[in-house]
Structures are given as C-alpha cells and as structure tokens.
Design a protein around this motif. Structure first.
Motif, mmCIF file in Angstrom:
data_model
loop_
_atom_site.group_PDB
_atom_site.id
_atom_site.type_symbol
_atom_site.label_atom_id
_atom_site.label_comp_id
_atom_site.label_asym_id
_atom_site.label_seq_id
_atom_site.Cartn_x
_atom_site.Cartn_y
_atom_site.Cartn_z
ATOM 1 N N THR A 116 -0.973 3.350 -3.800
ATOM 2 C CA THR A 116 -1.599 2.047 -4.032
ATOM 3 C C THR A 116 -1.424 1.688 -5.501
ATOM 4 N N VAL A 117 -0.804 0.537 -5.751
ATOM 5 C CA VAL A 117 -0.625 0.056 -7.120
ATOM 6 C C VAL A 117 -1.576 -1.112 -7.326
ATOM 7 N N GLU A 118 -2.476 -0.960 -8.275
ATOM 8 C CA GLU A 118 -3.434 -2.021 -8.603
ATOM 9 C C GLU A 118 -2.937 -2.766 -9.834
ATOM 10 N N PHE A 119 -3.103 -4.079 -9.827
ATOM 11 C CA PHE A 119 -2.644 -4.922 -10.928
ATOM 12 C C PHE A 119 -3.849 -5.537 -11.625
ATOM 13 N N ASP A 120 -4.009 -5.183 -12.885
ATOM 14 C CA ASP A 120 -5.146 -5.637 -13.679
ATOM 15 C C ASP A 120 -4.629 -6.479 -14.838
ATOM 16 N N ARG A 126 -3.617 -8.523 -6.104
ATOM 17 C CA ARG A 126 -4.380 -7.574 -6.916
ATOM 18 C C ARG A 126 -3.951 -6.130 -6.674
ATOM 19 N N HIS A 127 -3.330 -5.867 -5.530
ATOM 20 C CA HIS A 127 -2.852 -4.515 -5.260
ATOM 21 C C HIS A 127 -1.807 -4.567 -4.159
ATOM 22 N N THR A 136 0.629 -1.584 -1.539
ATOM 23 C CA THR A 136 0.937 -0.211 -1.173
ATOM 24 C C THR A 136 2.449 -0.053 -1.110
ATOM 25 N N THR A 174 -3.239 6.521 -6.531
ATOM 26 C CA THR A 174 -3.425 5.153 -7.006
ATOM 27 C C THR A 174 -2.963 5.045 -8.458
ATOM 28 N N THR A 214 -2.870 2.187 -11.637
ATOM 29 C CA THR A 214 -3.287 0.868 -12.122
ATOM 30 C C THR A 214 -2.364 0.436 -13.253
ATOM 31 N N SER A 250 -1.969 -2.281 -15.960
ATOM 32 C CA SER A 250 -2.809 -3.270 -16.634
ATOM 33 C C SER A 250 -2.028 -3.955 -17.751
#
Length: 200
Positions: free
Chosen positions: A76-80, A94-95, A97, A172, A174, A176
């Motif tokens: 899971t790649v989260e984008f902040d 926002r994220h 997979t 995961t 993140t 940012s």
C-alpha cells in the motif's frame, strides 16, 4: 650564484606543490560525480537519464527493466502532501495498492490561490526510511522549480516502481511531498514538463 640556485630550488618546490594541488583538485572533481549520484540516489533526487534508470532497474530485476513483477506481494502506497503557503496541493488519490516491480503512476495537482505569480518546488520524503532505497521514481516534479500565474492550476505525474528487494516486513510506504514557495527565483516556465527519469 648561490642566490640563483636558491631561487631555482624554490621555484621547483613551488612547481611541485602546484602540481600536487592540481592533481588533488582533479581527483576531487572526478570523485564528485559518483558521490553526487550516490547522495541524490539516497535522497530520491532525479539525476539519471532514462536509459541509466532502466539499466539500474534491469539490474535489480524491476519491471520496465526485465518485466519481473512480484504478484505474491502487495504494497500500500500512501500519498501525503504538505503545502507551506496559500495554495492547493494534493494527489489525485490518497493511496493505491501495487505489486513490487509494477510500474505505477499517480497525478498531483497544484493550484496557485494567490493574486500574484509565484515560484515553488517540492521535496519528497518517505516512511519508513528504509523504503526510500527501494522506491524508484521514473518521472517526478520534485526538486524542480515551477512558476505559476495567479489562479493557475497544473497537474504533474509521478511514475514509480517499488523494488522487489523491499524488505518483506514493509507493507505500507508513505510518499510525502512538501511544496513551498521559492522567494526571488524565476523557476520553470508555466507548462514546462516535469523532469524525467531519474526521479528518485
């Protein structure tokens, strides 16, 4: 005669010293290239050409190199995003997979809400820290400066591949970005394409 001999000796010593200084400067300049690339690679800065990046990815067994995708794992790649000023900055999602070795893309939108032209740039960071060495960006707007007119919106892609050698315990990541204004700088012209390959 004694004076001339001393003068010649001093000149020879000076010449040797200058030759040593020149050799050291050349060596230092030569060493800066791999050192610069290593630092930029560690920080995720785009410094390599597309062919160089593809060669590196191929060596790592990453997609877009020799096509190896690890379908047995999902990350899971989260984008902040963080905006330091009166503007909008956000990813399209926002994220997502992805599988290690899979070529992926996310779009980012930036809008200048001010009534004046501004120059700004973004700097990336990663969590956990060990993920940064395995997060390969093929295209990224980071570290470039962009100039946007009042009220103007722009969209930029981030194309990336996660190295299959990412530690198994990392589920995961993140990514940012902090976007901030660059005072007193002209930046890139509006509409200029973001830097390619070699975005880490």
């Amino acid at each position: 005669m004694q004076f001339l001999a001393a003068l010649r000796r001093d000149n020879r010593q000076l010449l040797v010293k200058l030759a040593v200084i020149v050799a050291l400067m050349f060596g230092f300049g030569y060493a800066l290239v791999p050192l610069y690339k290593a630092i930029c690679e560690a920080l995720g800065i785009n410094v390599l050409s597309l062919s160089e990046r593809q060669t590196i990815l191929a060596d790592k067994g990453v997609a877009n190199g020799n096509g190896q995708i690890d379908y047995s794992r999902s990350i899971t790649v989260e984008f902040d995003t963080n905006a330091r000023g009166p503007w909008d900055f956000k990813p399209a999602v926002r994220h997502m997979t992805v599988h290690p070795g899979e070529l992926s893309q996310v779009m980012y939108e930036f809008r200048n809400k001010q009534d004046r032209t501004m120059a700004a740039q973004a700097i990336p960071s990663y969590a956990p820290m060990q993920a940064s060495a395995h997060f390969n960006k093929l295209e990224c707007f980071c570290f470039n400066e962009y100039t946007l007119a009042p009220g103007e919106s722009k969209q930029w892609p981030v194309v990336f591949v996660i190295d299959p050698k990412l530690p198994k315990d990392v589920k995961t990541i993140t990514l940012s970005y902090t976007f901030f204004e660059v005072a007193g700088k002209g930046g890139f012209k509006v509409g200029q394409a973001p830097q390619k390959a070699g975005a880490l």
